[in-house]
Enzyme design. Structure first.
Site, short mmCIF file in Angstrom:
data_model
loop_
_atom_site.label_atom_id
_atom_site.label_comp_id
_atom_site.label_asym_id
_atom_site.label_seq_id
_atom_site.Cartn_x
_atom_site.Cartn_y
_atom_site.Cartn_z
N TRP A 20 48.26 41.04 60.02
CA TRP A 20 48.01 41.27 58.47
C TRP A 20 49.15 41.98 57.58
O TRP A 20 49.32 41.77 56.66
CB TRP A 20 46.63 41.81 58.73
CG TRP A 20 45.61 40.91 59.03
CD1 TRP A 20 44.81 40.89 60.01
CD2 TRP A 20 45.36 39.69 58.23
NE1 TRP A 20 44.01 39.73 60.06
CE2 TRP A 20 44.24 39.07 58.93
CE3 TRP A 20 45.55 38.88 57.09
CZ2 TRP A 20 43.70 37.53 58.73
CZ3 TRP A 20 44.99 37.55 56.82
CH2 TRP A 20 44.42 37.15 57.25
N ASP A 49 44.88 48.09 52.95
CA ASP A 49 44.05 46.86 53.11
C ASP A 49 43.02 47.32 54.19
O ASP A 49 43.26 47.35 55.31
CB ASP A 49 44.85 45.65 53.75
CG ASP A 49 44.03 44.52 54.17
OD1 ASP A 49 42.96 44.44 53.90
OD2 ASP A 49 44.71 43.50 54.51
N LYS A 96 33.67 41.06 56.52
CA LYS A 96 33.85 41.59 57.86
C LYS A 96 32.61 42.38 58.14
O LYS A 96 31.82 42.26 58.96
CB LYS A 96 34.99 42.44 58.03
CG LYS A 96 36.39 41.56 57.68
CD LYS A 96 36.51 40.24 58.31
CE LYS A 96 37.69 39.35 57.83
NZ LYS A 96 38.90 39.88 57.74
C1 LIG Z 1 40.25 38.87 57.04
C2 LIG Z 1 41.42 39.74 56.74
C3 LIG Z 1 42.39 39.22 55.55
C4 LIG Z 1 41.90 37.97 54.79
O1 LIG Z 1 41.17 38.07 53.84
P1 LIG Z 1 40.92 36.63 52.97
O2 LIG Z 1 39.31 36.90 52.72
O3 LIG Z 1 41.04 35.44 53.80
O4 LIG Z 1 41.95 36.42 51.99
C5 LIG Z 1 43.20 40.31 55.25
N1 LIG Z 1 43.27 41.57 55.85
C6 LIG Z 1 42.61 41.94 56.74
C7 LIG Z 1 43.04 43.17 57.51
C8 LIG Z 1 41.84 40.93 57.28
O5 LIG Z 1 40.62 41.36 58.15
#
Ligand SMILES: *Cc1c(COP(=O)(O)O)cnc(C)c1O
Length: 360
Positions: free
Chosen positions: A102, A172, A196
């Protein structure tokens, strides 16, 4: 009706009580005669739903008054572009810490908008840890320092908050948002998708210190300009109304569980069940450094990969689904977000023991 133990990395399992409440309110939200899906985002009903979701988020996380909370679209992958567009503020570069898949995605996207300095990376060690703070080569002129607080694929999580001095820290937090308390004041910006720990896919939450907004690049789409969205209570364009409603119900559920401290204790207990078992066996293994192991996503492999299919089939037959690891790394991954009950993790470990006895 049979509900499975769903170990999906996202969209992921939700609290059953939230789903039941949403079902009860589906046709007629609290006497309005409408489903939340059918409401105008500018009507008083939805405005109250939105305000309540924001109020609960602020209360649970203890968001200071000088931070804006935005409910946007575009997902965390969208934010990979939206963050530099908004946060460069006249700076030419940004620092990124590379801890896995990520972070790599964030870095690749940011390069379209600025010079990216990868200030530390754990790639050489197979992304099995968080690089210690003292190894980071930060640039004091960087616009911000970006981290991924939980690598959803690699199962690597920060259990500490990096000190970046006067340079704002950007995280993030998609996959550990609302899983434990966070000192928001240590961050310039926190972002994450809902799917999540917080709700269905569709809403992206952004928490940003208010002195950092208002200097977006001229190319920034208006719908993704934090200042414009903040000035319009995230309603510059139509927000993902139903997802915000469910997120509000989930926040309420977290509060009823005792808040984020209680959530963290519950998550630690669940993760320990699985990691403790992984310590006792060599049939399965997890490559991540102990101190950096994720409480949310537990990747593990079978030493004999030819047994992967049989393992997954047996799990499915016992009502445990979505255990297949991410295609980029293979093996297994158990995502055990807030809404995964401890019974699910215990059932998984029981099955792992049984499988080892019959195939070891
Ligand atoms: C799931 C996830 C994403 C992706 O998110 P989207 O909704 O598909 O844009 C980005 N960063 C992390 C750490 C994630 O777990």
């Amino acid at each position: 009706m049979t509900r499975v133990f769903n170990f999906s990395a996202g969209p992921a399992t939700l609290p059953e009580s939230v789903l039941r409440q949403a079902a009860d309110e589906m046709l007629d939200w609290r006497g309005s005669g409408m489903s939340v899906m059918e409401m105008s985002h500018r009507g008083k009903e939805f405005i109250s739903i939105h305000a309540e979701a924001e109020r609960l988020l602020r209360e649970l996380l203890g968001v200071p008054a000088n931070y804006k909370v935005l409910f946007l679209q575009g997902g965390a992958i969208g934010e990979n572009a939206i963050v530099p567009m908004n946060m460069l503020r006249g700076h030419a570069s940004a620092d990124y810490i590379d801890t896995g898949e990520w972070s790599k995605k964030s870095i690749k996207e940011a390069k379209k908008y600025c010079k990216v300095n990868v200030a530390a990376s754990s790639e050489a060690g197979g992304y099995a840890s968080v690089p210690p703070r003292e190894t980071w080569k930060l640039d004091p002129d960087a616009a911000y320092v970006h981290i991924c607080s939980n690598e959803t694929i690699g199962g690597v999580e920060y259990h500490w908050t990096p000190d970046t001095g006067d340079v704002p820290l950007v995280a993030d937090m998609s996959s550990n948002f609302m899983s434990r308390p966070v000192d928001v004041s240590r961050y310039g910006l926190i972002y994450g998708g809902a799917q999540k720990n917080v709700g269905p896919a569709g809403v992206t939450m952004v928490i940003v210190r208010d002195d950092l907004i208002g200097q977006a690049l001229p190319i920034t789409p208006s719908a993704f300009d934090y200042k414009i969205q903040a000035d319009n209570d995230s309603m510059f364009n139509t927000p993902p109304t139903y997802t915000i409603y469910i997120a509000g119900l989930v926040f309420n559920w977290i509060k009823a569980q005792g808040g984020l401290k209680a959530m963290e204790a519950h998550n630690r207990k669940k993760a320990a069940v699985l990691y403790d078992h992984l310590e006792t066996t060599s049939f399965f293994y997890n490559p991540v450094a102990r101190e950096d192991r994720s409480l949310m996503n537990v990747p593990f492999k079978l030493r004999d990969e030819s047994l992967d299919e049989a393992f997954l089939k047996g799990a499915q037959a016992r009502g445990m689904v979505q255990l297949k690891g991410h295609r980029s790394v293979g093996g297994m991954r158990a995502s055990i977000y807030n809404a995964m009950p401890i019974e699910g993790v215990v059932a998984l470990v029981e099955y792992m023991k049984e499988f080892e006895v019959s195939h070891g």
